[in-house]
Design a protein around this motif. Structure first.
Motif, PDB file in Angstrom:
ATOM      1  N   GLY A 126       0.739  -1.105  -0.081  1.00  0.00           N
ATOM      2  CA  GLY A 126      -0.106   0.077   0.047  1.00  0.00           C
ATOM      3  C   GLY A 126       1.066   1.249  -0.013  1.00  0.00           C
ATOM      4  N   GLY A 127       2.277   1.118  -0.008  1.00  0.00           N
ATOM      5  CA  GLY A 127       3.231   2.376  -0.062  1.00  0.00           C
ATOM      6  C   GLY A 127       3.153   2.518  -1.533  1.00  0.00           C
ATOM      7  N   GLN A 128       3.986   3.687  -1.818  1.00  0.00           N
ATOM      8  CA  GLN A 128       4.149   4.169  -3.319  1.00  0.00           C
ATOM      9  C   GLN A 128       4.984   3.216  -4.088  1.00  0.00           C
ATOM     10  OE1 GLN A 128       6.172   8.062  -3.407  1.00  0.00           O
ATOM     11  NE2 GLN A 128       6.448   7.570  -5.782  1.00  0.00           N
ATOM     12  N   ASP A 129       5.857   2.778  -3.359  1.00  0.00           N
ATOM     13  CA  ASP A 129       6.821   1.930  -4.179  1.00  0.00           C
ATOM     14  C   ASP A 129       6.066   0.516  -4.679  1.00  0.00           C
ATOM     15  OD1 ASP A 129       8.815   3.728  -4.219  1.00  0.00           O
ATOM     16  OD2 ASP A 129      10.066   2.793  -2.365  1.00  0.00           O
ATOM     17  N   SER A 130       5.539  -0.150  -3.585  1.00  0.00           N
ATOM     18  CA  SER A 130       4.948  -1.340  -3.991  1.00  0.00           C
ATOM     19  C   SER A 130       3.587  -1.134  -4.981  1.00  0.00           C
ATOM     20  CB  SER A 130       4.521  -2.180  -2.926  1.00  0.00           C
ATOM     21  OG  SER A 130       3.465  -1.639  -2.039  1.00  0.00           O
ATOM     22  N   ALA A 131       2.923  -0.124  -4.934  1.00  0.00           N
ATOM     23  CA  ALA A 131       1.879   0.154  -5.886  1.00  0.00           C
ATOM     24  C   ALA A 131       2.414   0.379  -7.251  1.00  0.00           C
ATOM     25  CB  ALA A 131       1.289   1.671  -5.181  1.00  0.00           C
ATOM     26  N   THR A 132       3.655   1.188  -7.253  1.00  0.00           N
ATOM     27  CA  THR A 132       4.050   1.277  -8.506  1.00  0.00           C
ATOM     28  C   THR A 132       4.526   0.037  -9.275  1.00  0.00           C
ATOM     29  OG1 THR A 132       4.734   3.586  -7.811  1.00  0.00           O
ATOM     30  CG2 THR A 132       5.992   2.537  -9.957  1.00  0.00           C
ATOM     31  N   CYS A 133       5.010  -0.840  -8.434  1.00  0.00           N
ATOM     32  CA  CYS A 133       5.549  -2.245  -8.815  1.00  0.00           C
ATOM     33  C   CYS A 133       4.395  -3.097  -9.253  1.00  0.00           C
ATOM     34  CB  CYS A 133       6.186  -2.910  -7.630  1.00  0.00           C
ATOM     35  SG  CYS A 133       7.863  -2.529  -7.275  1.00  0.00           S
ATOM     36  N   LEU A 134       3.334  -2.736  -8.877  1.00  0.00           N
ATOM     37  CA  LEU A 134       1.998  -3.525  -9.101  1.00  0.00           C
ATOM     38  C   LEU A 134       1.550  -3.001 -10.486  1.00  0.00           C
ATOM     39  CD1 LEU A 134      -0.461  -5.113  -8.696  1.00  0.00           C
ATOM     40  CD2 LEU A 134      -1.587  -3.490  -7.201  1.00  0.00           C
ATOM     41  N   HIS A 141       7.228 -15.374 -11.201  1.00  0.00           N
ATOM     42  CA  HIS A 141       7.862 -13.886 -10.794  1.00  0.00           C
ATOM     43  C   HIS A 141       7.210 -13.642  -9.442  1.00  0.00           C
ATOM     44  CE1 HIS A 141       9.613 -13.937 -14.885  1.00  0.00           C
ATOM     45  NE2 HIS A 141       8.526 -14.555 -15.278  1.00  0.00           N
ATOM     46  N   ILE A 142       8.166 -12.962  -8.753  1.00  0.00           N
ATOM     47  CA  ILE A 142       7.960 -12.486  -7.321  1.00  0.00           C
ATOM     48  C   ILE A 142       8.430 -11.073  -7.448  1.00  0.00           C
ATOM     49  CG2 ILE A 142       8.039 -12.367  -4.967  1.00  0.00           C
ATOM     50  CD1 ILE A 142       8.423 -15.365  -5.297  1.00  0.00           C
ATOM     51  N   VAL A 143       7.552  -9.841  -7.215  1.00  0.00           N
ATOM     52  CA  VAL A 143       7.854  -8.643  -7.590  1.00  0.00           C
ATOM     53  C   VAL A 143       7.946  -7.761  -6.167  1.00  0.00           C
ATOM     54  CG1 VAL A 143       7.513  -6.346  -9.065  1.00  0.00           C
ATOM     55  CG2 VAL A 143       6.835  -8.796  -9.897  1.00  0.00           C
ATOM     56  N   GLY A 144       9.146  -7.085  -5.944  1.00  0.00           N
ATOM     57  CA  GLY A 144       8.972  -6.038  -4.770  1.00  0.00           C
ATOM     58  C   GLY A 144       9.666  -4.804  -5.114  1.00  0.00           C
ATOM     59  N   GLY A 145       9.295  -3.825  -4.269  1.00  0.00           N
ATOM     60  CA  GLY A 145      10.083  -2.467  -4.393  1.00  0.00           C
ATOM     61  C   GLY A 145      10.951  -2.150  -3.765  1.00  0.00           C
ATOM     62  N   MET A 146      11.997  -3.107  -3.513  1.00  0.00           N
ATOM     63  CA  MET A 146      13.344  -2.766  -2.839  1.00  0.00           C
ATOM     64  C   MET A 146      14.003  -2.095  -3.725  1.00  0.00           C
ATOM     65  SD  MET A 146      12.067  -6.155  -2.430  1.00  0.00           S
ATOM     66  CE  MET A 146      11.266  -7.000  -1.176  1.00  0.00           C
ATOM     67  N   CYS A 147      14.772  -1.080  -3.229  1.00  0.00           N
ATOM     68  CA  CYS A 147      15.617  -0.093  -3.931  1.00  0.00           C
ATOM     69  C   CYS A 147      16.860   0.474  -3.027  1.00  0.00           C
ATOM     70  CB  CYS A 147      14.636   1.084  -3.884  1.00  0.00           C
ATOM     71  SG  CYS A 147      15.202   2.719  -4.636  1.00  0.00           S
ATOM     72  N   GLU A 148      17.808   0.496  -3.746  1.00  0.00           N
ATOM     73  CA  GLU A 148      19.009   0.898  -2.903  1.00  0.00           C
ATOM     74  C   GLU A 148      19.405   2.394  -3.321  1.00  0.00           C
ATOM     75  OE1 GLU A 148      22.816  -0.581  -3.683  1.00  0.00           O
ATOM     76  OE2 GLU A 148      22.085  -2.707  -3.484  1.00  0.00           O
ATOM     77  N   THR A 149      18.739   3.057  -4.203  1.00  0.00           N
ATOM     78  CA  THR A 149      18.901   4.248  -4.655  1.00  0.00           C
ATOM     79  C   THR A 149      18.747   5.528  -3.481  1.00  0.00           C
ATOM     80  OG1 THR A 149      18.380   3.627  -6.688  1.00  0.00           O
ATOM     81  CG2 THR A 149      18.851   5.874  -6.408  1.00  0.00           C
ATOM     82  N   ASP A 150      17.628   5.661  -3.183  1.00  0.00           N
ATOM     83  CA  ASP A 150      17.223   6.448  -1.921  1.00  0.00           C
ATOM     84  C   ASP A 150      17.401   5.788  -0.649  1.00  0.00           C
ATOM     85  OD1 ASP A 150      16.822   8.556  -3.487  1.00  0.00           O
ATOM     86  OD2 ASP A 150      14.890   7.952  -4.114  1.00  0.00           O
ATOM     87  N   TYR A 151      18.456   5.178  -0.303  1.00  0.00           N
ATOM     88  CA  TYR A 151      18.630   4.196   0.631  1.00  0.00           C
ATOM     89  C   TYR A 151      18.650   4.430   2.108  1.00  0.00           C
ATOM     90  CZ  TYR A 151      21.450   0.189   2.272  1.00  0.00           C
ATOM     91  OH  TYR A 151      21.873  -1.040   2.920  1.00  0.00           O
ATOM     92  N   SER A 152      17.580   3.966   2.852  1.00  0.00           N
ATOM     93  CA  SER A 152      17.591   4.429   4.153  1.00  0.00           C
ATOM     94  C   SER A 152      18.175   3.611   4.991  1.00  0.00           C
ATOM     95  CB  SER A 152      16.017   3.894   4.647  1.00  0.00           C
ATOM     96  OG  SER A 152      15.002   4.317   3.947  1.00  0.00           O
ATOM     97  N   GLY A 153      19.241   2.513   4.493  1.00  0.00           N
ATOM     98  CA  GLY A 153      20.114   2.060   5.233  1.00  0.00           C
ATOM     99  C   GLY A 153      19.743   0.452   5.650  1.00  0.00           C
TER     100      GLY A 153
END
Lengths: 235, 235
Positions: free
Chosen positions: A12-20, A125-137
């Motif tokens: 329900g977050g922005q990243d995972s919704a974009t992935c959908l 295929h399993i899709v996730g919004g993981m991202c290292e670019t704006d990286y929270s650590g």
């Protein structure tokens, strides 16, 4: 590829919704999975249905592709964690630079459950919004982690899953541009109105970038990403 | 090594109980973790306390080392699975040779939760009874799976965990011999009396090899292993 099925980790977050949206553009059938683990921004889970509806209003032809939503109760994660994300403590940053919202290995657990569901449903295929670019650590968002986990899951389930992370190398502005390319202004508006990022679960006011307290790290990241997308010349 | 801490996946079965003794012999402090996920042989969970008590009767000097037992409720695993282990269906074997007790990736999920606990508790070594020798066909017990998962967990949590599987290359007779070497006849008796393997949860009769229905695959494996240990010349 188009004949294959995907399962999207959809919080329900922005990243995972974009992935959908990305998955619906690419795969023949798409299911979603979410986890209810007592997180403070449970509002994320509540906006999921509204986003799915708004997404199909933006791209009605995706209606035939969008399948079951699996909502998994994972109280155990809250039991394991003593972090701010699942309690009433204040959001802060630990000495190691990680936000105290860090649930160690959370994405590994999420992806392992997703793979178990995918196994049963015949999904590759399993899709996730993981991202290292704006990286929270969060180290469980790193590309190395995801690629090692794909090997472990494929060995451990004797299948050939592909862990897809379309946002891994995108910054937040690029993620907005991806959404626009997938569903135009209607999808961008659906993301603004029906996704949630704020750690505090604040939806009292609509900002240019959506809802949220405006001050927690998640809101800060979302606001900056929107600003960079909406007015790139001012970056 | 002796100054380091270990967390043992301790289900109450023979293998994990032997691993607990192995860890107590080797590490300075040992904690245990178990998972309650609606499994039919919930009796396994119920014998855990009795075994811990009997173990310390066999080796009282281990009392100062044996620490917290973490029992994690993992209803989600039952929610994901439609297999016999968590329902009332009959134990059988699928076309691919796997028992229908197979919960895909179960050990990956268990080890990921164990790592999250170990992270919080400052524990480096995570010990599990996975074994490829008397192999039921579970791919998540394979050495390749465990080694790949160690890499994924260490990347995803930014720690250096070691996944220890002391039974990986032992057959069941060798596992009994290991127990005897660690705690003598008293430990062997504790394992016979206070561990449980039977898928059906049957503890109505004590056999030479312990309790169980005597006919399910788990009982069959346990009975054969005991026979090979007790009377090696008749193998």
């Amino acid at each position: 590829m188009m004949q294959e099925k995907a399962l999207v980790l959809f919080s329900g977050g922005q990243d995972s919704a974009t992935c959908l949206a990305w998955a619906l553009d690419r795969f023949a059938q798409v299911e979603t999975i979410g986890f209810d683990y007592g997180q403070r921004h449970k509002i994320e889970l509540e906006v999921r249905d509204a986003f799915r509806t708004a997404l199909l209003a933006a791209r009605p032809e995706w209606g035939a592709k969008l399948g079951t939503d699996h909502l998994i109760r994972l109280d155990a994660l809250g039991q394991v964690s003593d972090t701010a994300l699942t309690s009433d403590a204040t959001i802060a940053f630990n000495a190691d630079g990680l936000p105290n919202t860090f649930v160690p290995g959370r994405n590994i657990i999420f992806l392992s459950f997703a793979a178990a569901i995918a196994y049963r449903r015949g999904i590759k295929h399993i899709v996730g919004g993981m991202c290292e670019t704006d990286y929270s650590g969060y180290p469980d968002c790193r590309d190395d982690t995801i690629k090692a986990l794909q090997v472990a899951l494929n060995l451990g389930m004797d299948r050939r899953f592909v862990l897809e992370t379309p946002l891994m190398w995108l910054d937040k502005a690029a993620t907005w541009r991806l959404a626009e390319s997938l569903g135009g202004a209607a999808l961008v508006e659906a993301l603004l109105e029906h996704t949630h990022s704020c750690y505090l679960g604040d939806r009292s006011e609509r900002h240019p970038w959506g809802y949220g307290c405006g001050t927690c790290p998640a809101c800060d990241l979302r606001a900056k990403g929107w600003a960079a997308y909406a007015a790139p010349e001012t970056r």
